[in-house]
Design a protein around this motif. Structure first.
Motif, PDB file in Angstrom:
ATOM      1  N   TYR A 272       0.841  -1.194   0.000  1.00  0.00           N
ATOM      2  CA  TYR A 272       0.000   0.000   0.000  1.00  0.00           C
ATOM      3  C   TYR A 272       0.881   1.250   0.000  1.00  0.00           C
ATOM      4  O   TYR A 272       0.627   2.206  -0.742  1.00  0.00           O
ATOM      5  N   HIS A 273       1.924   1.243   0.837  1.00  0.00           N
ATOM      6  CA  HIS A 273       2.870   2.365   0.859  1.00  0.00           C
ATOM      7  C   HIS A 273       3.492   2.567  -0.530  1.00  0.00           C
ATOM      8  O   HIS A 273       3.611   3.698  -1.011  1.00  0.00           O
ATOM      9  N   ILE A 274       3.895   1.449  -1.143  1.00  0.00           N
ATOM     10  CA  ILE A 274       4.546   1.514  -2.449  1.00  0.00           C
ATOM     11  C   ILE A 274       3.580   2.059  -3.500  1.00  0.00           C
ATOM     12  O   ILE A 274       3.961   2.880  -4.346  1.00  0.00           O
ATOM     13  N   GLY A 275       2.331   1.634  -3.450  1.00  0.00           N
ATOM     14  CA  GLY A 275       1.331   2.123  -4.394  1.00  0.00           C
ATOM     15  C   GLY A 275       1.154   3.625  -4.295  1.00  0.00           C
ATOM     16  O   GLY A 275       1.093   4.333  -5.321  1.00  0.00           O
ATOM     17  N   MET A 276       1.092   4.141  -3.067  1.00  0.00           N
ATOM     18  CA  MET A 276       0.967   5.584  -2.877  1.00  0.00           C
ATOM     19  C   MET A 276       2.190   6.314  -3.412  1.00  0.00           C
ATOM     20  O   MET A 276       2.077   7.350  -4.075  1.00  0.00           O
TER      21      MET A 276
ATOM     22  N   ALA B 223      -1.044  -2.101  -9.540  1.00  0.00           N
ATOM     23  CA  ALA B 223      -0.670  -3.475  -9.175  1.00  0.00           C
ATOM     24  C   ALA B 223      -0.350  -3.578  -7.690  1.00  0.00           C
ATOM     25  O   ALA B 223      -0.717  -4.563  -7.028  1.00  0.00           O
ATOM     26  N   SER B 224       0.324  -2.570  -7.142  1.00  0.00           N
ATOM     27  CA  SER B 224       0.659  -2.586  -5.711  1.00  0.00           C
ATOM     28  C   SER B 224      -0.592  -2.490  -4.851  1.00  0.00           C
ATOM     29  O   SER B 224      -0.719  -3.181  -3.839  1.00  0.00           O
ATOM     30  N   PHE B 225      -1.528  -1.639  -5.238  1.00  0.00           N
ATOM     31  CA  PHE B 225      -2.775  -1.507  -4.481  1.00  0.00           C
ATOM     32  C   PHE B 225      -3.638  -2.762  -4.593  1.00  0.00           C
ATOM     33  O   PHE B 225      -4.445  -3.052  -3.705  1.00  0.00           O
ATOM     34  N   SER B 226      -3.458  -3.494  -5.674  1.00  0.00           N
ATOM     35  CA  SER B 226      -4.240  -4.724  -5.878  1.00  0.00           C
ATOM     36  C   SER B 226      -3.645  -5.910  -5.133  1.00  0.00           C
ATOM     37  O   SER B 226      -4.307  -6.944  -4.968  1.00  0.00           O
ATOM     38  N   ALA B 227      -2.391  -5.773  -4.703  1.00  0.00           N
ATOM     39  CA  ALA B 227      -1.717  -6.870  -3.998  1.00  0.00           C
ATOM     40  C   ALA B 227      -1.976  -6.783  -2.498  1.00  0.00           C
ATOM     41  O   ALA B 227      -2.360  -5.739  -1.973  1.00  0.00           O
TER      42      ALA B 227
ATOM     43  N   PHE C 269      -3.592  10.405   4.185  1.00  0.00           N
ATOM     44  CA  PHE C 269      -4.286  11.682   4.277  1.00  0.00           C
ATOM     45  C   PHE C 269      -5.257  11.923   3.125  1.00  0.00           C
ATOM     46  O   PHE C 269      -6.028  12.880   3.164  1.00  0.00           O
ATOM     47  N   PHE C 270      -5.221  11.072   2.111  1.00  0.00           N
ATOM     48  CA  PHE C 270      -6.096  11.261   0.964  1.00  0.00           C
ATOM     49  C   PHE C 270      -7.316  10.348   1.011  1.00  0.00           C
ATOM     50  O   PHE C 270      -8.455  10.807   0.906  1.00  0.00           O
ATOM     51  N   TYR C 271      -7.089   9.050   1.183  1.00  0.00           N
ATOM     52  CA  TYR C 271      -8.194   8.095   1.073  1.00  0.00           C
ATOM     53  C   TYR C 271      -8.354   7.196   2.297  1.00  0.00           C
ATOM     54  O   TYR C 271      -9.121   6.232   2.253  1.00  0.00           O
ATOM     55  N   ASP C 272      -7.647   7.497   3.351  1.00  0.00           N
ATOM     56  CA  ASP C 272      -7.851   6.827   4.634  1.00  0.00           C
ATOM     57  C   ASP C 272      -7.860   5.304   4.520  1.00  0.00           C
ATOM     58  O   ASP C 272      -8.710   4.619   5.085  1.00  0.00           O
ATOM     59  N   GLY C 273      -6.907   4.777   3.774  1.00  0.00           N
ATOM     60  CA  GLY C 273      -6.749   3.332   3.706  1.00  0.00           C
ATOM     61  C   GLY C 273      -7.624   2.620   2.696  1.00  0.00           C
ATOM     62  O   GLY C 273      -7.715   1.389   2.720  1.00  0.00           O
ATOM     63  N   ASP C 274      -8.258   3.335   1.785  1.00  0.00           N
ATOM     64  CA  ASP C 274      -9.144   2.721   0.785  1.00  0.00           C
ATOM     65  C   ASP C 274      -8.382   2.561  -0.532  1.00  0.00           C
ATOM     66  O   ASP C 274      -8.261   3.500  -1.323  1.00  0.00           O
ATOM     67  N   ALA C 275      -7.867   1.362  -0.780  1.00  0.00           N
ATOM     68  CA  ALA C 275      -7.066   1.109  -1.980  1.00  0.00           C
ATOM     69  C   ALA C 275      -7.876   1.286  -3.255  1.00  0.00           C
ATOM     70  O   ALA C 275      -7.351   1.728  -4.285  1.00  0.00           O
ATOM     71  N   SER C 276      -9.173   0.963  -3.208  1.00  0.00           N
ATOM     72  CA  SER C 276     -10.009   1.067  -4.411  1.00  0.00           C
ATOM     73  C   SER C 276     -10.098   2.509  -4.903  1.00  0.00           C
ATOM     74  O   SER C 276     -10.169   2.761  -6.116  1.00  0.00           O
ATOM     75  N   LYS C 277     -10.075   3.461  -3.976  1.00  0.00           N
ATOM     76  CA  LYS C 277     -10.133   4.869  -4.376  1.00  0.00           C
ATOM     77  C   LYS C 277      -8.803   5.317  -4.975  1.00  0.00           C
ATOM     78  O   LYS C 277      -8.780   6.144  -5.900  1.00  0.00           O
TER      79      LYS C 277
END
Length: 245
Positions: free
Chosen positions: A117-121, A175-179, A189-197
């Protein structure tokens, strides 16, 4: 927009050295917070810094963009008079010495801990940052940038190649958010842990890049329409990318 400034004060810890005959004994078993190496940094703390500096960068360039688009706001009818190269020093510093530097420091730590998740951001923010610099300045350093003492004067890359790199980063971000991620960031600070957003935001940024390259890229329009057909992009206010101070 409300701004809250937090100042973290860290006191140093000094060890005691005991001498006995010809031997020394190190009694301080703590880590000096004033002498941390990059490998001891916290991915969460680095990500906090990346997000804040990114928000400052986009906010600052957004203000400049609104001035350029409206001459009355700019206060001049000549761009050369209104702006000098030095006027953008802060934006270049935010982009290269803050955002990209912290991304380079955080990414290997996040990879070691499987913090996808960190990497995706980080990949999304890097893509957004570099594409925005191209939009404002044209050709900008990228492939030779942020390599430390190896190169203090990086050459600019063509804007088209930076755009292409940004699109690759966005695909990698999705791909990172999907993993599966070992943990979520302490603060998103943007999406509060929501990878789909985040994935919607990445697809939306890709759509913008495709629209801006459609005259020179024959596949851009088809790629744009494919995202439209998927419906997986920002289409509602609740999915807007807002930084929460």
């Amino acid at each position: 927009m409300k701004k809250i400034v937090k100042i973290l004060s860290i006191a140093g810890v000094f060890g005691l050295l005991v001498f006995q005959s010809c031997e020394t004994t190190e009694l301080d078993l703590t880590t000096n917070p004033n002498a941390l190496s990059p490998t001891q940094a916290s991915p969460d703390f680095l990500l906090n810094s990346i997000q804040e500096d990114f928000a400052r960068l986009i906010h600052s360039l957004g203000d400049t963009g609104s001035e350029i688009a409206r001459l009355e706001v700019m206060g001049q009818r000549s761009y050369r008079i209104a702006y000098q190269p030095s006027a953008f020093d802060a934006e270049w510093e935010d982009a290269y010495t803050e955002v990209l530097t912290d991304i380079r420091a955080m990414t290997p730590l996040a990879e070691d801990s499987e913090l996808n998740y960190h990497i995706g951001m980080a990949k999304f923010i890097e893509a957004y940052t570099m594409a925005t610099l191209v939009d404002f300045f044209g050709d900008v350093p990228y492939s030779e940038a942020n390599v430390g003492a190896e190169n203090f004067n990086p050459a600019p890359d063509p804007g088209a190649s930076v755009y292409a790199a940004a699109l690759v980063l966005l695909d990698e971000s999705i791909a990172s958010f999907s993993a599966e991620s070992a943990a979520l960031p302490q603060f998103d600070f943007f999406y509060d842990g929501d990878a789909s957003k985040w994935i919607k935001a990445a697809n939306t940024l890709k759509m913008r890049l495709y629209m801006q390259t459609r005259l020179v890229d024959a596949s851009a329009l088809a790629n744009f329409n494919a995202i439209v057909a998927s419906g997986n992009y920002i289409s509602a206010v609740e999915d807007d990318m807002d930084f929460q101070w």
